[in-house]
Scaffold this motif. Structure first.
Motif, mmCIF file in Angstrom:
data_model
loop_
_atom_site.group_PDB
_atom_site.id
_atom_site.type_symbol
_atom_site.label_atom_id
_atom_site.label_comp_id
_atom_site.label_asym_id
_atom_site.label_seq_id
_atom_site.Cartn_x
_atom_site.Cartn_y
_atom_site.Cartn_z
ATOM 1 N N PRO A 130 -7.351 6.429 30.412
ATOM 2 C CA PRO A 130 -8.337 7.400 29.666
ATOM 3 C C PRO A 130 -10.134 6.854 29.982
ATOM 4 O O PRO A 130 -11.060 7.392 30.539
ATOM 5 C CB PRO A 130 -8.151 7.753 28.785
ATOM 6 N N GLU A 131 -10.057 5.260 30.211
ATOM 7 C CA GLU A 131 -11.222 4.787 30.064
ATOM 8 C C GLU A 131 -12.055 4.733 31.303
ATOM 9 O O GLU A 131 -12.401 4.797 31.897
ATOM 10 C CB GLU A 131 -11.380 3.583 29.901
ATOM 11 N N VAL A 132 -10.503 5.171 32.714
ATOM 12 C CA VAL A 132 -11.396 5.255 33.773
ATOM 13 C C VAL A 132 -12.086 6.980 34.528
ATOM 14 O O VAL A 132 -11.450 7.745 33.907
ATOM 15 C CB VAL A 132 -9.541 4.648 34.737
ATOM 16 N N GLN A 133 -12.628 6.344 35.012
ATOM 17 C CA GLN A 133 -13.574 7.612 35.621
ATOM 18 C C GLN A 133 -13.136 8.325 37.236
ATOM 19 O O GLN A 133 -13.433 7.492 38.436
ATOM 20 C CB GLN A 133 -14.898 7.723 35.707
ATOM 21 N N LEU A 134 -12.409 8.854 37.119
ATOM 22 C CA LEU A 134 -11.721 9.853 38.059
ATOM 23 C C LEU A 134 -12.894 10.205 39.413
ATOM 24 O O LEU A 134 -13.205 11.212 38.121
ATOM 25 C CB LEU A 134 -10.424 9.532 37.951
ATOM 26 N N VAL A 135 -12.865 10.481 39.987
ATOM 27 C CA VAL A 135 -14.026 11.507 40.786
ATOM 28 C C VAL A 135 -12.885 11.506 42.282
ATOM 29 O O VAL A 135 -12.711 10.731 43.220
ATOM 30 C CB VAL A 135 -15.082 10.597 41.505
ATOM 31 N N LEU A 136 -12.880 13.051 42.657
ATOM 32 C CA LEU A 136 -12.393 13.214 43.263
ATOM 33 C C LEU A 136 -13.117 14.240 44.068
ATOM 34 O O LEU A 136 -14.135 14.431 44.098
ATOM 35 C CB LEU A 136 -11.247 14.811 42.832
ATOM 36 N N HIS A 137 -13.181 13.760 46.046
ATOM 37 C CA HIS A 137 -13.914 13.977 46.418
ATOM 38 C C HIS A 137 -13.493 15.276 47.308
ATOM 39 O O HIS A 137 -12.527 14.632 47.635
ATOM 40 C CB HIS A 137 -14.466 12.474 47.476
ATOM 41 N N ASN A 138 -13.582 16.491 47.541
ATOM 42 C CA ASN A 138 -13.356 17.952 48.588
ATOM 43 C C ASN A 138 -14.157 16.773 49.684
ATOM 44 O O ASN A 138 -14.758 18.227 49.976
ATOM 45 C CB ASN A 138 -13.380 18.819 47.477
ATOM 46 N N VAL A 139 -12.989 17.318 50.152
ATOM 47 C CA VAL A 139 -13.089 16.619 52.058
ATOM 48 C C VAL A 139 -12.235 16.935 52.668
ATOM 49 O O VAL A 139 -11.419 16.698 52.752
ATOM 50 C CB VAL A 139 -14.621 15.343 52.280
ATOM 51 N N THR A 140 -12.277 17.941 54.069
ATOM 52 C CA THR A 140 -11.136 17.726 54.602
ATOM 53 C C THR A 140 -11.896 16.676 56.390
ATOM 54 O O THR A 140 -13.524 15.970 56.049
ATOM 55 C CB THR A 140 -11.537 18.895 55.132
ATOM 56 N N GLY A 141 -10.518 16.190 57.197
ATOM 57 C CA GLY A 141 -11.712 16.227 58.105
ATOM 58 C C GLY A 141 -12.156 14.391 58.839
ATOM 59 O O GLY A 141 -11.287 13.383 57.595
#
Length: 319
Positions: free
Chosen positions: A131-142
């Motif tokens: 829970p302490e890790v900041q997860l960042v999802l980058h919504n990208v393609t190709g």
């Protein structure tokens, strides 16, 4: 003091004379530097002499009781100080950076379909465990996703790849069947012995042609020498499914995007006889160091990925 062989090393240790040099330059005194280093004055003097012999130039001039840097000494001090301070502070910096999985960030690149259909359970499990890790999802393609990988803008990517560049490693984990979708009551919904040419009279709704799905559909129809028409190009499986449900066309999708809620508004027919299954997995830049956070996330996808040396051979893929 600048005489002798420039290849001479005092006791074979480059760091000790540089550390002594920086302390004398900072404090202006051999005796004070010796106290700071817990050494004797003769030991510090020997280290300075060794460094001057190695470099072939005088680094200090003595003005009264104070040691002052020469022009060459100032150049060396500007170069050596951050190195010595960095090495001396390495242990503390290392411990502050590596706190296991109790802190830090993890950046993951993925396309919309991966984020929407594949990642939710993985993200949920990762957040529960770390829970302490900041997860960042980058919504990208190709190409945008590949660019982030190559520039270290993300730690890893999750998605599907057909062509694997030689500087990247792709480890497929999940496989999904290709599916024809159409609205209930459509002529293809209940047609027995469905053939690829049966799709020709009906317009397809496909993602934009720059994306992998469009390329794959086009390739298969061309290889089979079956004509097809595209009624609409639009991004996003949810949008495509909605338009198909509205009767605006049919589509060929990957089963990853089909949910229980779609059973009431869509009919899905397996096209595995004509189209290959679609794999999804983890993409890494070859040679990239895996942080503890990245390693933990990958182990949730599948333990042991990217641990064998052959993943880093040219163009490796399990496809």
């Amino acid at each position: 003091m600048a005489t002798g062989n420039p290849r001479f090393y005092y006791k074979g240790d480059r760091l000790k004379p540089l550390r002594a040099f920086c302390q004398v330059a900072r404090l202006g005194s051999v005796s004070r530097a010796a106290e700071a280093l817990f050494l004797s004055q003769p030991a510090v003097t020997l280290q300075l002499q060794a460094l001057e012999r190695e470099l072939g130039t005088a680094l200090f001039e003595r003005i009264g009781r104070r040691f002052s840097l020469t022009r060459e000494g100032q150049v060396l001090y500007d170069l050596a100080r951050p190195l010595v301070e960095g090495l001396d502070g390495l242990d503390g910096e290392f411990r502050s950076k590596i706190k296991g999985l109790q802190a830090g960030e993890l950046h993951v690149a993925a396309g919309s379909s991966t984020i929407l259909y594949l990642l939710p359970k993985l993200v949920q499990a990762f957040r529960a465990q770390h829970p302490e890790v900041q997860l960042v999802l980058h919504n990208v393609t190709g190409q945008d996703g590949l660019g982030l990988l190559r520039s270290d803008g993300v730690d890893l990517a999750v998605g599907s790849m057909l062509d694997v560049p030689t500087d990247l490693a792709y480890a497929p984990v999940y496989s999904f069947d290709p599916m024809l979708i159409c609205p209930p009551g459509h002529p293809l919904a209940e047609k027995p012995d469905l053939k690829l040419e049966d799709l020709t009279p009906y317009g397809l709704i496909l993602p934009p042609r720059r994306l992998t799905t469009y390329r794959l559909v086009d390739l298969v129809f061309q290889q089979q020498r079956v004509p097809f028409t595209v009624a609409l190009e639009v991004g996003g499986w949810e949008v495509i499914k909605q338009y198909v449900a509205m009767g605006l066309g049919i589509s060929i999708v990957t089963s990853i995007c089909l949910t229980e809620a779609d059973e009431q508004r869509l009919v899905a027919r397996n096209l595995g006889e004509y189209f290959p299954p679609r794999s999804y997995g983890v993409v890494m830049r070859k040679g990239k160091y895996l942080s503890p956070q990245a390693r933990a996330f990958i182990d949730l996808v599948k333990p042991g990925l990217f641990e064998r040396r052959d993943y880093f051979d040219a163009g490796h893929s399990e496809r």
